[in-house]
Motif scaffolding. Structure first.
Motif, PDB file in Angstrom:
ATOM      1  N   ARG A   5       0.847  -1.192   0.000  1.00 45.99           N
ATOM      2  CA  ARG A   5       0.000   0.000   0.000  1.00 45.99           C
ATOM      3  C   ARG A   5       0.887   1.248   0.000  1.00 45.99           C
ATOM      4  O   ARG A   5       1.966   1.271   0.600  1.00 45.99           O
ATOM      5  N   LEU A   6       0.396   2.291  -0.638  1.00 43.13           N
ATOM      6  CA  LEU A   6       1.146   3.537  -0.693  1.00 43.13           C
ATOM      7  C   LEU A   6       1.369   4.127   0.694  1.00 43.13           C
ATOM      8  O   LEU A   6       2.472   4.606   1.004  1.00 43.13           O
ATOM      9  N   ASP A   7       0.347   4.104   1.543  1.00 43.85           N
ATOM     10  CA  ASP A   7       0.490   4.729   2.866  1.00 43.85           C
ATOM     11  C   ASP A   7       1.581   4.050   3.684  1.00 43.85           C
ATOM     12  O   ASP A   7       2.320   4.719   4.417  1.00 43.85           O
ATOM     13  N   GLU A   8       1.718   2.734   3.541  1.00 38.65           N
ATOM     14  CA  GLU A   8       2.760   2.013   4.283  1.00 38.65           C
ATOM     15  C   GLU A   8       4.151   2.416   3.803  1.00 38.65           C
ATOM     16  O   GLU A   8       5.057   2.667   4.613  1.00 38.65           O
ATOM     17  N   VAL A   9       4.328   2.479   2.492  1.00 38.96           N
ATOM     18  CA  VAL A   9       5.625   2.828   1.916  1.00 38.96           C
ATOM     19  C   VAL A   9       5.997   4.271   2.272  1.00 38.96           C
ATOM     20  O   VAL A   9       7.142   4.559   2.654  1.00 38.96           O
ATOM     21  N   LEU A  10       5.031   5.174   2.169  1.00 37.74           N
ATOM     22  CA  LEU A  10       5.324   6.579   2.461  1.00 37.74           C
ATOM     23  C   LEU A  10       5.554   6.814   3.948  1.00 37.74           C
ATOM     24  O   LEU A  10       6.390   7.645   4.322  1.00 37.74           O
ATOM     25  N   ARG A  11       4.844   6.096   4.786  1.00 37.83           N
ATOM     26  CA  ARG A  11       5.035   6.254   6.231  1.00 37.83           C
ATOM     27  C   ARG A  11       6.462   5.894   6.630  1.00 37.83           C
ATOM     28  O   ARG A  11       7.109   6.615   7.401  1.00 37.83           O
ATOM     29  N   ASP A  12       6.970   4.790   6.093  1.00 43.93           N
ATOM     30  CA  ASP A  12       8.337   4.378   6.402  1.00 43.93           C
ATOM     31  C   ASP A  12       9.343   5.407   5.876  1.00 43.93           C
ATOM     32  O   ASP A  12      10.332   5.733   6.551  1.00 43.93           O
ATOM     33  N   ALA A  13       9.101   5.918   4.659  1.00 45.86           N
ATOM     34  CA  ALA A  13      10.023   6.888   4.075  1.00 45.86           C
ATOM     35  C   ALA A  13      10.009   8.194   4.861  1.00 45.86           C
ATOM     36  O   ALA A  13      11.068   8.797   5.100  1.00 45.86           O
ATOM     37  N   LEU A  14       8.829   8.636   5.267  1.00 47.59           N
ATOM     38  CA  LEU A  14       8.720   9.872   6.040  1.00 47.59           C
ATOM     39  C   LEU A  14       9.469   9.751   7.363  1.00 47.59           C
ATOM     40  O   LEU A  14      10.185  10.666   7.783  1.00 47.59           O
ATOM     41  N   ARG A  15       9.337   8.604   7.985  1.00 45.19           N
ATOM     42  CA  ARG A  15      10.034   8.358   9.253  1.00 45.19           C
ATOM     43  C   ARG A  15      11.550   8.425   9.064  1.00 45.19           C
ATOM     44  O   ARG A  15      12.265   8.953   9.924  1.00 45.19           O
ATOM     45  N   ASP A  16      12.032   7.934   7.926  1.00 42.98           N
ATOM     46  CA  ASP A  16      13.467   7.860   7.682  1.00 42.98           C
ATOM     47  C   ASP A  16      14.018   9.094   6.971  1.00 42.98           C
ATOM     48  O   ASP A  16      15.225   9.168   6.697  1.00 42.98           O
ATOM     49  N   GLY A  17      13.152  10.049   6.635  1.00 40.32           N
ATOM     50  CA  GLY A  17      13.613  11.239   5.933  1.00 40.32           C
ATOM     51  C   GLY A  17      13.995  10.994   4.489  1.00 40.32           C
ATOM     52  O   GLY A  17      14.852  11.677   3.928  1.00 40.32           O
ATOM     53  N   ARG A  18      13.332  10.021   3.843  1.00 39.42           N
ATOM     54  CA  ARG A  18      13.619   9.684   2.444  1.00 39.42           C
ATOM     55  C   ARG A  18      12.463  10.102   1.552  1.00 39.42           C
ATOM     56  O   ARG A  18      11.335  10.252   1.993  1.00 39.42           O
ATOM     57  N   GLY A  19      12.772  10.249   0.277  1.00 37.44           N
ATOM     58  CA  GLY A  19      11.736  10.413  -0.723  1.00 37.44           C
ATOM     59  C   GLY A  19      11.492   9.091  -1.434  1.00 37.44           C
ATOM     60  O   GLY A  19      12.362   8.212  -1.458  1.00 37.44           O
ATOM     61  N   VAL A  20      10.300   8.950  -2.022  1.00 38.03           N
ATOM     62  CA  VAL A  20       9.930   7.747  -2.780  1.00 38.03           C
ATOM     63  C   VAL A  20       9.605   8.158  -4.206  1.00 38.03           C
ATOM     64  O   VAL A  20       8.799   9.076  -4.421  1.00 38.03           O
ATOM     65  N   GLY A  21      10.201   7.487  -5.180  1.00 36.56           N
ATOM     66  CA  GLY A  21       9.949   7.799  -6.576  1.00 36.56           C
ATOM     67  C   GLY A  21       8.653   7.184  -7.076  1.00 36.56           C
ATOM     68  O   GLY A  21       8.373   6.008  -6.836  1.00 36.56           O
ATOM     69  N   ALA A  22       7.875   7.998  -7.787  1.00 40.23           N
ATOM     70  CA  ALA A  22       6.612   7.553  -8.391  1.00 40.23           C
ATOM     71  C   ALA A  22       6.671   7.899  -9.872  1.00 40.23           C
ATOM     72  O   ALA A  22       6.707   9.080 -10.240  1.00 40.23           O
ATOM     73  N   PHE A  23       6.684   6.872 -10.725  1.00 36.68           N
ATOM     74  CA  PHE A  23       6.929   7.052 -12.151  1.00 36.68           C
ATOM     75  C   PHE A  23       5.772   6.468 -12.963  1.00 36.68           C
ATOM     76  O   PHE A  23       5.213   5.431 -12.609  1.00 36.68           O
ATOM     77  N   ASN A  24       5.476   7.103 -14.092  1.00 41.12           N
ATOM     78  CA  ASN A  24       4.317   6.700 -14.873  1.00 41.12           C
ATOM     79  C   ASN A  24       4.615   5.567 -15.849  1.00 41.12           C
ATOM     80  O   ASN A  24       5.657   5.564 -16.511  1.00 41.12           O
ATOM     81  N   VAL A  25       3.678   4.642 -15.915  1.00 36.07           N
ATOM     82  CA  VAL A  25       3.719   3.532 -16.867  1.00 36.07           C
ATOM     83  C   VAL A  25       2.783   3.868 -18.020  1.00 36.07           C
ATOM     84  O   VAL A  25       1.598   4.131 -17.809  1.00 36.07           O
ATOM     85  N   ILE A  26       3.325   3.869 -19.225  1.00 35.81           N
ATOM     86  CA  ILE A  26       2.489   4.077 -20.414  1.00 35.81           C
ATOM     87  C   ILE A  26       2.474   2.800 -21.252  1.00 35.81           C
ATOM     88  O   ILE A  26       1.424   2.280 -21.581  1.00 35.81           O
ATOM     89  N   GLN A  27       3.657   2.298 -21.588  1.00 44.80           N
ATOM     90  CA  GLN A  27       3.757   1.002 -22.256  1.00 44.80           C
ATOM     91  C   GLN A  27       4.354  -0.023 -21.281  1.00 44.80           C
ATOM     92  O   GLN A  27       4.900   0.345 -20.237  1.00 44.80           O
ATOM     93  N   ILE A  28       4.286  -1.282 -21.658  1.00 44.08           N
ATOM     94  CA  ILE A  28       4.818  -2.340 -20.799  1.00 44.08           C
ATOM     95  C   ILE A  28       6.320  -2.165 -20.587  1.00 44.08           C
ATOM     96  O   ILE A  28       6.852  -2.515 -19.532  1.00 44.08           O
ATOM     97  N   GLU A  29       7.011  -1.569 -21.582  1.00 39.96           N
ATOM     98  CA  GLU A  29       8.448  -1.326 -21.414  1.00 39.96           C
ATOM     99  C   GLU A  29       8.731  -0.404 -20.237  1.00 39.96           C
ATOM    100  O   GLU A  29       9.766  -0.526 -19.575  1.00 39.96           O
TER     101      GLU A  29
END
Length: 283
Positions: A5-29
């Motif tokens: 879940r997004l909230d779980e991943v972001l909660r851990d990153a926020l606690r550790d002072g990290r950013g999380v990359g979110a990138f768009n999928v358009i084709q399967i590549e």
């Protein structure tokens, strides 16, 4: 690895002072490249499929199920995220397909309606174990409908989160969608002010127009989820164009799409590591 879940991943990153990359999928590549990048960096990644991408493909299921299968075979944590959905029906379809996160974009609605509809989306998604991102304060450039210079008010952001119960909030702090040059100047003082008032992780949309040093400074100031699409599309297109310029007789699409896939994997891995890096930037 199981989708997260997004909230779980972001909660851990926020606690550790990290950013999380979110990138768009358009084709399967894109999905293949982004998961390869996350595995190389040993970091979580958010795989985003936008409503615009759904419109391009004609339906959600084919690209979503392919992306989900790639993510489930990954050695790292992946979030399957529906991005900028304005349709509640599309949100419900994404939940049924196994998405672990959705971004409901009610920014075109009046404030009262946006809050009511977002609250309803949160209620349905939370019951299905799916986290919800929303947007307050229009982010410039999205389909030409947002006024330039719009900024999110910290108190309004806090009220919106309290009223709707969203798990993450996209805010307007100086970036703009679809920028092809990395010249955006973020209001880092505003980022810090919103971070101090809002209890959920903050999301920076339009990050393709933000240079490396500003991305790191944004994370230091309080941003957690960093959305990047156009920049990686430029990388993909440049690699494909370069290959075809060198090999003009090529007709096998696998040969030039593989170049784009490889280039995106390289740059996405670099970006994941960049925004996950602890920084001493003072805001």
């Amino acid at each position: 690895m199981t989708l997260a879940r997004l909230d779980e991943v972001l909660r851990d990153a926020l606690r550790d002072g990290r950013g999380v990359g979110a990138f768009n999928v358009i084709q399967i590549e894109h999905a293949e490249a982004l998961v390869a990048a996350a595995e190389r960096a040993r970091l979580p990644v958010v795989l985003q499929i936008s409503e615009n991408a759904v419109r391009y493909h004609g339906s959600l299921a084919p690209i979503a199920l392919a992306t989900k299968a790639i993510a489930q075979q990954s050695e790292v944590v992946c979030v399957l995220h529906l991005d900028h959905a304005t349709s509640e029906q599309l949100v419900d379809e994404a939940v049924a397909l196994g998405f672990t996160s959705v971004m409901f974009d009610g920014s075109r609605l009046d404030d009262e309606t946006n809050r009511a509809v977002t609250r309803s989306v949160v209620r349905r998604c939370r019951g299905a174990g799916v986290s919800v991102e929303a947007e307050l304060g229009e982010v410039g450039g999205k389909d030409g409908v947002h006024a330039p210079g719009v900024r999110t008010d910290p108190d309004a952001a806090a009220r919106f989160v309290a009223d709707t119960g969203v798990d993450a909030l996209a805010v307007a702090v100086g970036s703009s969608h679809a920028m092809t040059s990395r010249t955006a100047h973020l209001d880092l003082d505003l980022v810090a002010a919103i971070r101090a008032r809002v209890p959920v992780p903050l999301v920076l949309h339009g990050s393709s127009g933000v240079a490396d040093d500003q991305l790191r400074a944004a994370v230091a100031a309080g941003m957690t989820k960093i959305n990047i699409a156009t920049h990686l599309n430029k990388v993909f297109t440049r690699a494909v164009r370069g290959y075809l310029d060198d090999e003009p007789g090529t007709v096998d699409t696998r040969k030039y799409l593989a170049q784009g896939r490889s280039a995106v994997a390289d740059e996405a891995a670099r970006l994941l590591e960049l925004i996950a890096m602890r920084t001493d930037v003072t805001v």
